[in-house]
Write a protein that holds these residues in place. Structure first.
Motif, PDB file in Angstrom:
ATOM      1  N   THR A  99    -128.655  35.272 -68.984  1.00  0.00           N
ATOM      2  CA  THR A  99    -129.304  34.052 -69.495  1.00  0.00           C
ATOM      3  C   THR A  99    -130.460  33.619 -68.584  1.00  0.00           C
ATOM      4  N   ASP A 125    -134.459  37.556 -74.901  1.00  0.00           N
ATOM      5  CA  ASP A 125    -134.963  36.573 -75.859  1.00  0.00           C
ATOM      6  C   ASP A 125    -136.131  37.217 -76.609  1.00  0.00           C
ATOM      7  N   SER A 189    -119.914  36.338 -78.934  1.00  0.00           N
ATOM      8  CA  SER A 189    -121.176  37.048 -78.680  1.00  0.00           C
ATOM      9  C   SER A 189    -121.561  36.994 -77.201  1.00  0.00           C
ATOM     10  N   GLN A 192    -126.897  33.276 -76.369  1.00  0.00           N
ATOM     11  CA  GLN A 192    -127.280  32.683 -77.646  1.00  0.00           C
ATOM     12  C   GLN A 192    -128.648  33.166 -78.150  1.00  0.00           C
ATOM     13  N   THR A 193    -129.513  33.627 -77.228  1.00  0.00           N
ATOM     14  CA  THR A 193    -130.871  34.040 -77.600  1.00  0.00           C
ATOM     15  C   THR A 193    -131.009  35.549 -77.793  1.00  0.00           C
ATOM     16  N   ASN A 198    -127.911  38.719 -82.168  1.00  0.00           N
ATOM     17  CA  ASN A 198    -128.217  37.818 -83.290  1.00  0.00           C
ATOM     18  C   ASN A 198    -128.555  38.587 -84.568  1.00  0.00           C
ATOM     19  N   TYR A 223    -120.187  31.947 -77.459  1.00  0.00           N
ATOM     20  CA  TYR A 223    -121.093  32.720 -76.593  1.00  0.00           C
ATOM     21  C   TYR A 223    -120.525  32.826 -75.181  1.00  0.00           C
ATOM     22  N   ASN A 225    -122.081  34.812 -72.913  1.00  0.00           N
ATOM     23  CA  ASN A 225    -123.242  35.101 -72.040  1.00  0.00           C
ATOM     24  C   ASN A 225    -123.148  36.402 -71.249  1.00  0.00           C
ATOM     25  N   GLN A 234    -113.959  31.618 -73.228  1.00  0.00           N
ATOM     26  CA  GLN A 234    -114.345  31.372 -74.624  1.00  0.00           C
ATOM     27  C   GLN A 234    -113.279  31.913 -75.580  1.00  0.00           C
TER      28      GLN A 234
END
Ligand code: RAM
Length: 361
Positions: A99, A125, A189, A192-193, A198, A223, A225, A234
């Motif tokens: 991240t 990203d 996952s 998030q980016t 995605n 997420y 990460n 999570q």
């Protein structure tokens, strides 16, 4: 800044970098972005010459999402091996966290300043790296994304692990079979980016629209990460929030391993099904102890090798990244560049108790 001091700063920048980085920042001109008419991917090197000799003595920098992720250690080792064979140099730089996008941007700039011939980047990203990557390309550095893409105009080609559509749909198919096409499911996952995750998740959602999944309900996307501890927590959180959960898809090697670890030590072992993308070596013991039935992946070392060979073919002028161009990737055979400048490694393998011992990665 006053004009004279701006001029001094620009002269200093130009002296250190001798790059168009200085020219742009200081109001000079840079070559306009050139896009392939059909694909949208960046074409910076004029016409391809399929017969051009492969250059030696190049330097290719690998920039993974995170350097401490074993998946990228395997992938980048594949890249290193290929570059050594081709008589070129390998280097790897990158952040410690999946991240740390600004960290990735800095590493792109570092590679540009070091004037590498090409870089292979797994983007955290889709858009954040674009300015830096375009800067690299305008300095005649070839940019290959591998594993996780940017927007197409920010690189010359994308080396994809498999068809994204296939990966997304087959993960849903695997889990649905395991839960008898009924019950609540969740996705664990990575960041998030992340473009790759995605894209796969979008195809999973689309697959779930098929009437055969009418009794399957996606209740959450969480997420982790690509961090083992966050992914473990999570998973725990998903089961607390959704006590009727029947299955989890984790399309990340870090996530699926952590989820398997959690489930294996809990009352949910074998009851809550888990599938996704993992390495056989990480998941072997969870397949043997009944936590995981089946999951899939490609060979990460082969992905890294193909990224390296693509980078060298681009830097040698054999290809430009345009759709329809073909090149030979050593023993891996010939590859043709598809729509959007995408080169597909091939089909992933599904692993289960019957075949897992045949794989060692
Ligand atoms: C993780 C990373 C990587 C992804 C694999 C499946 O290691 O998120 O980008 O391709 O999982």
């Amino acid at each position: 800044m006053r004009k004279s001091s701006l001029r001094r700063a620009c002269a200093a920048l130009a002296a250190v970098t001798s790059l168009t980085l200085a020219a742009t920042a200081c109001g000079g001109t840079t070559k306009k972005d050139v896009k392939d008419e059909n694909t949208g991917s960046a074409v910076t090197g004029g016409k391809a010459d399929p017969n051009a000799a492969l250059k030696k003595g190049l330097t290719v920098g690998f920039l993974p999402k995170a350097v401490n992720n074993p998946y990228f250690t395997s992938a980048d080792k594949g890249g290193e091996k290929a570059l050594t064979e081709l008589g070129s140099k390998y280097k790897e730089v990158g952040p410690n966290s999946a991240t740390d996008t600004s960290g990735q941007v800095s590493y792109v700039n570092t590679l540009t300043q070091q004037q590498v011939n090409a870089m292979a980047v797994s983007a955290q990203d889709p858009g954040a790296l674009c300015t830096a990557l375009k800067q690299a390309m305008s300095n005649k550095i070839k940019v290959v994304t591998y594993d996780s893409d940017t927007n197409p105009e920010c690189r010359n080609a994308f080396v994809s692990q498999a068809s994204a559509e296939d990966l997304g749909r087959t993960e849903v198919q695997l889990l649905a079979e395991q839960i008898g096409y009924k019950g609540e499911i969740a996705i664990l996952s990575a960041a998030q980016t992340a473009t790759n995750q995605n894209t796969w998740i979008d195809f999973m959602k689309d697959e779930l629209k098929d009437p055969k999944y009418k009794d399957v309900k996606l209740v959450k996307v969480a997420y982790g990460n690509d961090d083992a501890q966050q992914s473990f927590q999570q998973t725990q959180g998903l089961l607390q929030e959704h006590p009727n959960l029947k299955g989890i898809i984790s399309p990340t090697t870090v996530g699926i391993k952590a989820a398997a670890q959690y489930l294996s030590g809990s009352k949910y072992k074998g009851k809550v099904k888990l599938t996704g993308l993992g390495t056989p070596n990480d998941l072997r013991k969870y397949v043997k102890n009944g936590t995981v039935d089946a999951f899939e992946l490609w060979n990460p070392a082969k992905l890294g090798e193909l990224a390296a060979r693509t980078a060298v073919a681009l830097a040698s002028g054999q290809i430009t990244g345009a759709e329809g161009e073909t090149f030979k990737a050593g023993d891996m055979g010939s590859f043709t560049i598809g729509k959007g400048g995408v080169i597909n490694l091939g089909k992933p393998t599904v692993f289960d108790a019957k075949n897992i011992d045949q794989f060692n990665f």
